[in-house]
Scaffold this motif. Structure first.
Motif, PDB file in Angstrom:
ATOM      1  N   GLN A   1     -12.140  13.578  35.690  1.00 32.99           N
ATOM      2  CA  GLN A   1     -12.563  12.387  36.410  1.00 32.99           C
ATOM      3  C   GLN A   1     -13.995  12.067  36.055  1.00 32.99           C
ATOM      4  N   ALA A   2     -14.193  10.895  35.489  1.00 34.05           N
ATOM      5  CA  ALA A   2     -15.527  10.409  35.158  1.00 34.05           C
ATOM      6  C   ALA A   2     -16.021   9.524  36.296  1.00 34.05           C
ATOM      7  N   PRO A   3     -17.323   9.369  36.437  1.00 29.79           N
ATOM      8  CA  PRO A   3     -17.869   8.537  37.517  1.00 29.79           C
ATOM      9  C   PRO A   3     -17.299   7.125  37.488  1.00 29.79           C
ATOM     10  N   GLY A   4     -16.816   6.667  38.620  1.00 29.18           N
ATOM     11  CA  GLY A   4     -16.292   5.311  38.721  1.00 29.18           C
ATOM     12  C   GLY A   4     -14.905   5.120  38.150  1.00 29.18           C
ATOM     13  N   LYS A   5     -14.291   6.202  37.701  1.00 26.86           N
ATOM     14  CA  LYS A   5     -12.959   6.092  37.102  1.00 26.86           C
ATOM     15  C   LYS A   5     -11.956   6.927  37.887  1.00 26.86           C
TER      16      LYS A   5
END
Length: 127
Positions: free
Chosen positions: A39-43
């Motif tokens: 999980q990447a930031p904002g995704k």
């Protein structure tokens, strides 16, 4: 639930490699399919790869095919994610997860629930 612990994240240059580990304590992973997610930031969280109980089947999301390899060492009760040719699109927190209902097939995974997660390990790629 299975207690999972990830390790191996860090900072690497674009094109470099990292090997993530997912280890369980108190429970043998031999009886579980294991998945790696990120999980990447904002995704949204994304399923990256999984390996079946028998190790006969693995799955990779298209964006990592040919670069990532999932495998397990039953003697170490550990599942690994070897990440090569890392790209700027790969940075995220990487998690391993499993459940008795989690099944890994060549085209993806299914699960009625996914209750056991590690704490995650951060992967950062510098360009």
């Amino acid at each position: 639930q299975v207690q999972l612990v990830e390790s191996g994240g860090g900072l690497v240059q674009s094109g470099g490699s990292l090997r993530l580990s997912c280890t369980a304590s108190g429970t043998s992973l031999d009886y579980y399919s294991i998945g790696w997610f990120r999980q990447a930031p904002g995704k949204q969280r994304e399923g990256v790869s999984c390996i079946s109980i028998s190790n006969s089947t693995t799955y990779y999301v298209d964006s990592v095919k040919g670069r990532f390899t999932i495998f397990r060492d039953n003697g170490q009760n550990t599942v690994y994610l070897q990440m090569d040719s890392l790209k700027p699109a790969d940075p995220a927190i990487y998690y391993c997860a499993t459940d008795i209902t989690f099944l890994c097939g060549s085209k993806g995974y299914t699960a009625t629930r996914l209750d056991s997660w590690g704490q995650g390990t951060q992967v950062t790629v510098s360009s």
